[in-house]
Design an enzyme around this catalytic site. Structure first.
Site, mmCIF file in Angstrom:
data_model
loop_
_atom_site.group_PDB
_atom_site.id
_atom_site.type_symbol
_atom_site.label_atom_id
_atom_site.label_comp_id
_atom_site.label_asym_id
_atom_site.label_seq_id
_atom_site.Cartn_x
_atom_site.Cartn_y
_atom_site.Cartn_z
ATOM 1 N N ARG A 102 14.130 -53.028 4.626
ATOM 2 C CA ARG A 102 13.481 -54.150 3.925
ATOM 3 C C ARG A 102 13.850 -55.408 4.683
ATOM 4 O O ARG A 102 15.034 -55.765 4.795
ATOM 5 C CB ARG A 102 13.960 -54.232 2.474
ATOM 6 C CG ARG A 102 13.625 -55.569 1.832
ATOM 7 C CD ARG A 102 13.800 -55.583 0.341
ATOM 8 N NE ARG A 102 12.780 -54.783 -0.308
ATOM 9 C CZ ARG A 102 12.479 -54.862 -1.613
ATOM 10 N NH1 ARG A 102 13.132 -55.698 -2.389
ATOM 11 N NH2 ARG A 102 11.529 -54.109 -2.121
ATOM 12 N N HIS A 129 3.906 -53.701 1.571
ATOM 13 C CA HIS A 129 4.837 -52.953 0.720
ATOM 14 C C HIS A 129 4.251 -51.561 0.438
ATOM 15 O O HIS A 129 3.880 -51.235 -0.693
ATOM 16 C CB HIS A 129 5.057 -53.722 -0.586
ATOM 17 C CG HIS A 129 6.302 -53.337 -1.328
ATOM 18 N ND1 HIS A 129 7.179 -52.365 -0.887
ATOM 19 C CD2 HIS A 129 6.818 -53.804 -2.506
ATOM 20 C CE1 HIS A 129 8.177 -52.252 -1.757
ATOM 21 N NE2 HIS A 129 7.980 -53.104 -2.740
ATOM 22 N N GLN A 132 5.571 -49.182 -2.486
ATOM 23 C CA GLN A 132 5.152 -49.617 -3.814
ATOM 24 C C GLN A 132 3.729 -49.153 -4.102
ATOM 25 O O GLN A 132 3.426 -48.670 -5.201
ATOM 26 C CB GLN A 132 5.229 -51.143 -3.916
ATOM 27 C CG GLN A 132 4.807 -51.688 -5.265
ATOM 28 C CD GLN A 132 5.784 -51.342 -6.377
ATOM 29 O OE1 GLN A 132 6.968 -51.587 -6.252
ATOM 30 N NE2 GLN A 132 5.286 -50.759 -7.455
ATOM 31 N N CYS A 259 4.411 -54.756 -9.720
ATOM 32 C CA CYS A 259 5.471 -54.113 -8.925
ATOM 33 C C CYS A 259 6.869 -54.492 -9.417
ATOM 34 O O CYS A 259 7.819 -53.764 -9.184
ATOM 35 C CB CYS A 259 5.308 -54.470 -7.453
ATOM 36 S SG CYS A 259 5.505 -56.225 -7.087
#
Ligand code: CP
Ligand code: NVA
Length: 300
Positions: A102, A129, A132, A259
């Site tokens: 990340r 992302h 996700q 999210c």
């Protein structure tokens, strides 16, 4: 599939394969069926930004698969003192079986993949992302029993979540409607990608984007790293909120996903959030199952 760097790299078939494997792993976990597919394997998890879900779901997921996760905070690594990512990649490839990272710049993730020789998983960059969005698609499919032909609406910042949702949802056959204020549109590479899709629309009218929606998404107005712009963004995003007015444009049985973390009364009202809390927390749980599937595919 060698890495998970961004949704754009996955074919529609690969996305569906990951979702099917996630369903299977979820079933096995819920029924106490051992699924030690990564016995003896190690995953390094590099974090340059805060995280609750990504960290805990990867760490737990790796443990459930029989492997070992290493939490690596970038400011305690030499990378945080300027050691090049090219060198970090070549060193960590000698110890580990996979890396989840990340960070801020997408280029850093791409470079890890280029210089290392183990699978790299993008756990969020400023650009995208993908983990996700795999969990999001898994959740939508659980609730609606299909993906193809559903109407999805995204309201808010054209950020990492918007970028990945647009690509992922179009790839699985959903109709995609996005409302962003001027100046906060999705990335140019993503808008270029949508040019092949007649079922994509971008507007600055949230109510219009929500018309007939089966599933609505939103995300924070100021992402990690944009804290100093928060005030300016609060003004720019006024009206880009999922609330009762927006929900009245959507289908009566529309889902709402987020999210997380969520900022109530900014991008979503507390009322709508709580009315859809089951969906939102199933979505958070599905991070675990979707990522276990990604790890098994890449490292198994
Ligand atoms: N949604 C998500 O990635 O959450 P975290 O920032 O807590 O990992
Ligand atoms: N857009 C948000 C997502 C957090 C999971 C951020 O980047 O901070």
């Amino acid at each position: 599939m060698k890495h998970l760097l961004k949704m754009m790299d996955l074919s529609s078939e690969e996305i569906i394969e990951i979702l099917n494997l996630a369903d299977q792993l979820k079933y096995e976990q819920k029924h106490g069926i051992p699924h030690n597919h990564l016995k003896g394997k190690t995953l390094g998890m590099i974090f340059e930004k805060a995280s609750t879900r990504t960290r805990v779901s990867f760490e737990t997921g790796m443990y459930q698969l029989g492997g070992y996760p290493l939490f690596l905070s970038s400011n305690e690594m030499q990378i945080g003192r300027g050691e090049p990512v090219e060198d970090t990649a070549r060193v960590l490839s000698r110890y580990l079986d996979g890396i989840m990272i990340r960070t801020f710049k997408q280029e850093e993730v791409e470079k890890l993949a280029e210089y290392g020789n183990i699978p790299i998983i993008n756990g969020l960059t400023d650009y995208c992302h993908p983990c996700q969005v795999l969990a999001d698609l898994l959740t939508v499919r659980e609730y609606k029993n299909k993906l193809d032909g559903l109407n999805m609406c995204y309201i808010g910042d054209g950020n990492n979540m918007a970028n990945s949702l647009i690509v992922g949802c179009l790839k699985v056959g959903m109709n995609v409607s996005v409302a962003c204020p001027d100046g906060y549109h999705p990335d140019k590479t993503v808008l270029d990608f949508t040019k092949d899709y007649s079922n994509f629309t971008l507007t600055n009218d949230p109510k219009k984007a929500a018309e007939g929606a089966d599933v609505l998404f939103t995300d924070v107005w100021a992402s990690m790293g944009q804290e100093s712009e928060a005030e300016k963004r609060r003004i720019a995003f006024k009206g880009y909120q999922i609330n009762d007015g927006i929900m009245s444009s959507a289908h009566g049985d529309a889902m709402v996903l987020h999210c997380l973390p969520a900022h109530r009364e900014e991008e979503i009202t507390a009322k709508v959030f709580e009315e859809h809390a089951n969906e939102i927390f199933d979505e958070a749980e599905n991070r675990l199952h979707a990522q276990k599937a990604v790890m098994v595919k890449l490292m198994g």
